[in-house]
Design a protein around this motif. Structure first.
Motif, PDB file in Angstrom:
ATOM      1  N   LEU A 106      48.862  41.655  40.468  1.00 40.63           N
ATOM      2  CA  LEU A 106      47.898  41.724  39.512  1.00 40.63           C
ATOM      3  C   LEU A 106      47.668  40.304  38.851  1.00 40.63           C
ATOM      4  O   LEU A 106      46.526  40.347  38.217  1.00 40.63           O
ATOM      5  N   ASP A 107      48.665  39.482  38.744  1.00 38.93           N
ATOM      6  CA  ASP A 107      48.542  38.177  38.134  1.00 38.93           C
ATOM      7  C   ASP A 107      48.109  37.198  39.070  1.00 38.93           C
ATOM      8  O   ASP A 107      47.552  35.812  38.776  1.00 38.93           O
ATOM      9  N   LYS A 108      47.692  37.652  40.424  1.00 43.89           N
ATOM     10  CA  LYS A 108      46.979  36.780  41.277  1.00 43.89           C
ATOM     11  C   LYS A 108      45.860  37.722  41.924  1.00 43.89           C
ATOM     12  O   LYS A 108      45.914  37.895  43.230  1.00 43.89           O
ATOM     13  N   PRO A 109      44.641  37.693  41.520  1.00 38.79           N
ATOM     14  CA  PRO A 109      43.702  38.725  41.730  1.00 38.79           C
ATOM     15  C   PRO A 109      42.944  38.278  42.957  1.00 38.79           C
ATOM     16  O   PRO A 109      42.011  39.094  43.311  1.00 38.79           O
ATOM     17  N   ILE A 110      43.091  36.997  43.437  1.00 40.52           N
ATOM     18  CA  ILE A 110      42.240  36.661  44.408  1.00 40.52           C
ATOM     19  C   ILE A 110      42.524  37.680  45.865  1.00 40.52           C
ATOM     20  O   ILE A 110      41.307  38.097  46.482  1.00 40.52           O
ATOM     21  N   GLY A 111      43.712  37.963  46.148  1.00 42.79           N
ATOM     22  CA  GLY A 111      43.730  38.907  47.306  1.00 42.79           C
ATOM     23  C   GLY A 111      42.937  40.250  47.098  1.00 42.79           C
ATOM     24  O   GLY A 111      42.370  40.788  48.178  1.00 42.79           O
ATOM     25  N   THR A 112      42.900  40.804  45.737  1.00 47.20           N
ATOM     26  CA  THR A 112      42.305  42.069  45.672  1.00 47.20           C
ATOM     27  C   THR A 112      40.715  41.858  45.793  1.00 47.20           C
ATOM     28  O   THR A 112      39.855  42.548  46.483  1.00 47.20           O
ATOM     29  N   TRP A 113      40.042  40.435  45.602  1.00 48.99           N
ATOM     30  CA  TRP A 113      38.791  40.318  45.547  1.00 48.99           C
ATOM     31  C   TRP A 113      38.386  40.239  47.283  1.00 48.99           C
ATOM     32  O   TRP A 113      37.213  40.714  47.588  1.00 48.99           O
TER      33      TRP A 113
END
Length: 395
Positions: A106-113
């Motif tokens: 959750l601290d690195k949301p780029i993967g979620t996008w």
């Protein structure tokens, strides 16, 4: 380093907030320094920026309040507050919760996008001509993307715990660092998958079956780097499943003339951005025996990425033709082509920081396509009205 705090306060041109951070964190940071010089939690791991007017000691005694990776905007004579970030939100959570939030990235949301955006493409393409995409479905798939990306990262870290310990960039991940146990991760994974199943059950039966079929890819992807130089291809097949699922959630089933070229384009897109991403770790991957397209292509990476880009653009064009897309859509595809050309031309595969910047820039690619689809759909209404006016000149 033993400079009295009173002198520190009076001599250094720092804001009161920075002084408070310094006094609060100096003692614990000093004790941690000698244990692990490279740990991001030590005060020398701090990435706070400072001006030429501030003594260098200040940057070493201040630990970030919000997050280690949040940079400050500075003026010539004073500090300013760090910008809001996902990492800052995670840092603000209770200490016993933070390892689980970092485990699901959750601290690195780029993967979620990057997981979510292909879903938005197909949802927008399935909208009625002249209409906007279904906002309920966008929200539902957004929730699912957060949960499934988190579950995928948890599975990945459970498989790769021993590998992560040997790689500089991943050594601080919760499992590798020992912040949580394998059993705790397994229980947490069960919770994420249960919630994701709840999201999936909100869809029609066709979509439930289609979504469940992707679970095998989610579970096996982390193993691919051990047996093939093409794990990025398997990641592409996994991450772009939403290009199929979004359409079926709206329409009730897949129109393969639209969904297949869109899915293939997404897979090519993943091969582009994840190959760039893999170049960050190629030295460590070589040492520990992990495979990737970055190692497979090596110095021929740019020609391969160019080929993937051409295939992606061809797939997007075929998708547009299959669903009668209009000028804004093709304009967006052209902009994406320009973005990829610039990205590949300026890429330095031997510079980890540049690879990270190029990787994260692909979020812009996803948003451009979504915007082009939405505007292209709205344009259809205008074209329909013009056709009606031409067919009924006396009305």
């Amino acid at each position: 380093m033993a400079l009295p705090l009173k002198m520190l306060r009076s001599c250094m041109p720092a804001s009161e907030a920075v002084y408070r951070a310094c006094t609060h964190n100096m003692s614990s940071s000093m004790t941690r320094f000698h244990k692990n010089y490279y740990n991001e939690k030590t005060f020398l791991g701090s990435k706070w920026q400072y001006t030429n007017h501030a003594p260098s000691l200040l940057s070493k005694c201040v630990c970030p309040i919000v997050c280690q990776s949040a940079h400050l905007r500075t003026s010539p004579n004073m500090w300013t507050r760090p910008r809001f970030s996902a990492a800052g939100v995670v840092e603000a959570m209770p200490k016993n919760v933070q390892p689980y939030l970092r485990l699901m990235r959750l601290d690195k949301p780029i993967g979620t996008w990057l997981l979510y955006l292909p879903c938005t493409w197909s949802i927008a393409l399935a909208a009625q001509p002249g209409g906007l995409p279904d906002f309920y479905m966008l929200a539902l798939f957004g929730t699912g993307a957060v949960l499934m990306r988190g579950a995928g990262c948890t599975i990945n870290d459970m498989w790769d715990k021993d590998f992560d310990k040997k790689v500089t960039r991943t050594a601080n991940r919760p499992l590798a660092a020992g912040d949580i146990t394998q059993f705790q991760s397994l229980v947490f994974l069960g919770g994420q998958l249960s919630l994701a199943l709840g999201v999936l059950l909100c869809l029609n039966n066709y979509s439930i079956a289609l979504g469940a079929a992707s679970l095998s890819l989610v579970l096996t992807y982390p193993l691919m780097k051990r047996i093939t130089y093409w794990p990025q291809l398997v990641l592409g097949l996994t991450f772009n499943w939403g290009a199929l699922l979004g359409w079926s959630a709206i329409k009730g089933s897949c129109d393969w003339s639209v969904c297949l070229p869109l899915y293939a384009s997404g897979v090519m897109w993943t091969l582009i951005y994840d190959t760039i991403y893999a170049h960050q770790d190629k030295a460590d991957d070589t040492l520990i025996g992990v495979k990737s397209t970055a190692l497979r292509f090596n110095e021929k990476t740019k020609p391969w990425l160019s080929g993937f880009s051409v295939a992606m653009l061809a797939g997007l064009t075929a998708t547009g033709l299959s669903c009668d897309q209009t000028v804004p859509y093709y304009a967006a595809v052209a902009l994406i082509g320009g973005h990829l050309v610039h990205q590949i031309y300026t890429l330095d595969i031997n510079n980890a920081e540049d690879c990270w910047k190029k990787f994260t820039a692909n979020r812009t690619v996803g948003f451009l396509l979504f915007l082009g689809i939405v505007l292209g759909n709205l344009w259809k209404s205008q074209e329909t009205n013009q056709v009606k006016d031409l067919s009924c000149p006396n009305s």
